[in-house]
Design an enzyme around this catalytic site. Structure first.
Site, mmCIF file in Angstrom:
data_model
loop_
_atom_site.group_PDB
_atom_site.id
_atom_site.type_symbol
_atom_site.label_atom_id
_atom_site.label_comp_id
_atom_site.label_asym_id
_atom_site.label_seq_id
_atom_site.Cartn_x
_atom_site.Cartn_y
_atom_site.Cartn_z
ATOM 1 N N HIS A 137 48.324 20.027 -36.070
ATOM 2 C CA HIS A 137 48.170 21.470 -36.233
ATOM 3 C C HIS A 137 47.137 22.086 -35.284
ATOM 4 O O HIS A 137 46.305 22.908 -35.701
ATOM 5 C CB HIS A 137 47.827 21.801 -37.691
ATOM 6 N N HIS A 209 51.983 28.038 -42.664
ATOM 7 C CA HIS A 209 51.848 26.906 -43.582
ATOM 8 C C HIS A 209 51.734 27.343 -45.045
ATOM 9 O O HIS A 209 50.894 26.832 -45.793
ATOM 10 C CB HIS A 209 50.630 26.080 -43.166
ATOM 11 N N GLU A 340 58.008 24.625 -42.913
ATOM 12 C CA GLU A 340 57.372 25.053 -41.658
ATOM 13 C C GLU A 340 58.431 25.065 -40.558
ATOM 14 O O GLU A 340 58.878 24.011 -40.122
ATOM 15 C CB GLU A 340 56.238 24.096 -41.300
HETATM 16 C C1 GLA Z 1 51.801 19.264 -42.555
HETATM 17 C C2 GLA Z 1 51.852 17.832 -42.255
HETATM 18 C C3 GLA Z 1 51.397 17.044 -43.420
HETATM 19 C C4 GLA Z 1 50.034 17.470 -43.868
HETATM 20 C C5 GLA Z 1 50.039 18.953 -44.112
HETATM 21 C C6 GLA Z 1 48.652 19.456 -44.397
HETATM 22 O O1 GLA Z 1 52.823 19.660 -43.341
HETATM 23 O O2 GLA Z 1 53.119 17.404 -41.802
HETATM 24 O O3 GLA Z 1 51.385 15.669 -43.104
HETATM 25 O O4 GLA Z 1 49.096 17.135 -42.899
HETATM 26 O O5 GLA Z 1 50.535 19.643 -43.012
HETATM 27 O O6 GLA Z 1 48.013 18.738 -45.387
#
Ligand code: GLA
Length: 375
Positions: A137, A209, A340
């Site tokens: 991210h 998110h 997402e």
């Molecule tokens: C995304 C990732 C997960 C996790 C979340 C945040 O969805 O794919 O593995 O890291 O973000 O906790």
């Protein structure tokens, strides 16, 4: 007498004008409005919470810290409003170390880049790493951890956020100008429109998110929510969730959501829970419906539309009951799901995946719509 009446009139008009210019005006039924209130201070910058209300009363609140959506209020089948996303009451909640990206904008590169490394135009780049030696991210201080500049476009239905990520930010090349507009439509959708430009070639993959639980606080987990994802394939990953490059078929596996099924149905046979990128069945990059979530208890339906080729479906596997959110909610494992919309993980290192490199003179653009209704 006449003079007295006209004085009263002047006073009344002045009062009305004052009410109109008051930024904290209460929403008027049947009209769009955007109200704002202070939400604290981060790195000497004011953080403000903006609340957009549409004519039928749907309300979306967003703070300019991380461009984070802090609540989405939508009606259930009995027309009772409920908050359908996870989050915190205060800025301190969002600033705490264990905040798992609740509601925020994610960038410059949503999802993982293996070892935080990639090569572009014969130059090697090293990003900050924050997930078992990989970049997740956007790195240590991604676009979710900065204060965006907010403005309110006319019409009172949207909020525009802009941010300049400087050349070298988290190791990424180029000055990246990012613009995100959140719009609440009259048919109860939250539309997120992303764009970006750069002055050097650089990977870009922006997303949001939000953690959804359509029960509005009534159900502790989303295991009974039903989900459809219009995808025949997914990106296979290794134990650190880095794509292997293979795109297995979902047919006959727990990854098959081509027909709606309860999320809990096959979850136990997926090690660690769902946290994968589905390869959406689509041609081109027009806005298409690619997923539907239904919670029978509340009757709420969420339809997801996007222009993107991929969808990370994540079942809140890392939530463990230690986070206490707004309304005194305790966030247990699988308390919510994320959808997402994105390009595929590790795109800069996977030549067979759709391109994620933005070049000077080009414009990155991505639209995703989360539409709420009931049945
Ligand atoms: C995304 C990732 C997960 C996790 C979340 C945040 O969805 O794919 O593995 O890291 O973000 O906790």
């Amino acid at each position: 007498m006449k003079k007295q009446i006209s004085l009263w009139l002047i006073a009344a008009v002045a009062l009305l004008a004052a009410c109109n210019s008051n930024q904290n005006k209460t929403p008027e039924a049947g009209k769009y409005s955007v109200t704002e209130k202070s939400f604290g201070v981060f790195e000497n910058q004011d953080v403000t919470q903006y609340t957009i209300t549409n004519p039928s009363g749907m309300q979306v609140s967003i703070i300019n810290y991380g461009g984070t959506v802090t609540s989405i209020l939508t009606p259930d089948k009995d027309k009772k409003m409920g908050d359908v996303i996870l989050g915190f009451d205060s800025l301190a909640g969002y600033l705490q170390k264990g905040n798992p990206y609740f509601g925020c904008l994610v960038g410059r590169y949503g999802n993982r880049i293996a070892k935080g490394k990639f090569t572009l135009e014969k130059q090697n780049y090293q990003l900050t790493v924050n997930d078992h030696g990989n970049t997740l991210h956007g790195g240590l201080k991604g676009l979710d951890k900065v204060v965006w500049k907010a403005s309110k476009p006319s019409g009172d239905s949207s909020l525009k956020l802009t941010y300049t990520s400087k050349d070298g930010d988290q190791g990424f090349p180029g000055n990246l100008e990012v613009e995100v507009t959140y719009t609440v439509t009259s048919d109860n959708a939250l539309e997120i429109s992303y764009s970006a430009t750069t002055d050097k070639p650089t990977p870009v993959n922006l997303t949001n998110h939000c953690y959804f639980n359509l029960s509005g606080g009534k159900e502790a987990t989303i295991l009974d929510h039903e989900l459809m994802i219009n995808a025949d394939k997914f990106t296979a990953v290794d134990s650190l969730l880095i794509p292997t490059g293979l795109l297995p078929d979902v047919k006959g596996t727990p990854m098959d959501f081509t027909s709606s099924k309860k999320i809990g149905k096959d979850l136990d046979s997926v090690k660690g829970g769902y946290d994968h990128n589905w390869v959406l069945n689509r041609k081109g990059n027009t806005l298409e419906q690619i997923a539907t979530v239904y919670d029978a208890g509340s009757g709420r339906v969420l339809e997801v539309f996007t222009t993107e080729p991929g969808l990370q479906f994540y079942t809140g596997n890392f939530l463990d009951g230690t986070l206490h959110g707004k309304n005194n909610w305790v966030y247990a494992q699988h308390a919510a799901l994320c959808l997402e919309t994105q390009h595929f993980p590790d795109g800069p290192n996977q030549t067979s995946f759709p391109n994620t490199i933005l070049r000077p003179g080009e414009k990155y653009s991505h639209v995703t719509r989360y539409k709420f209704s009931t049945k």
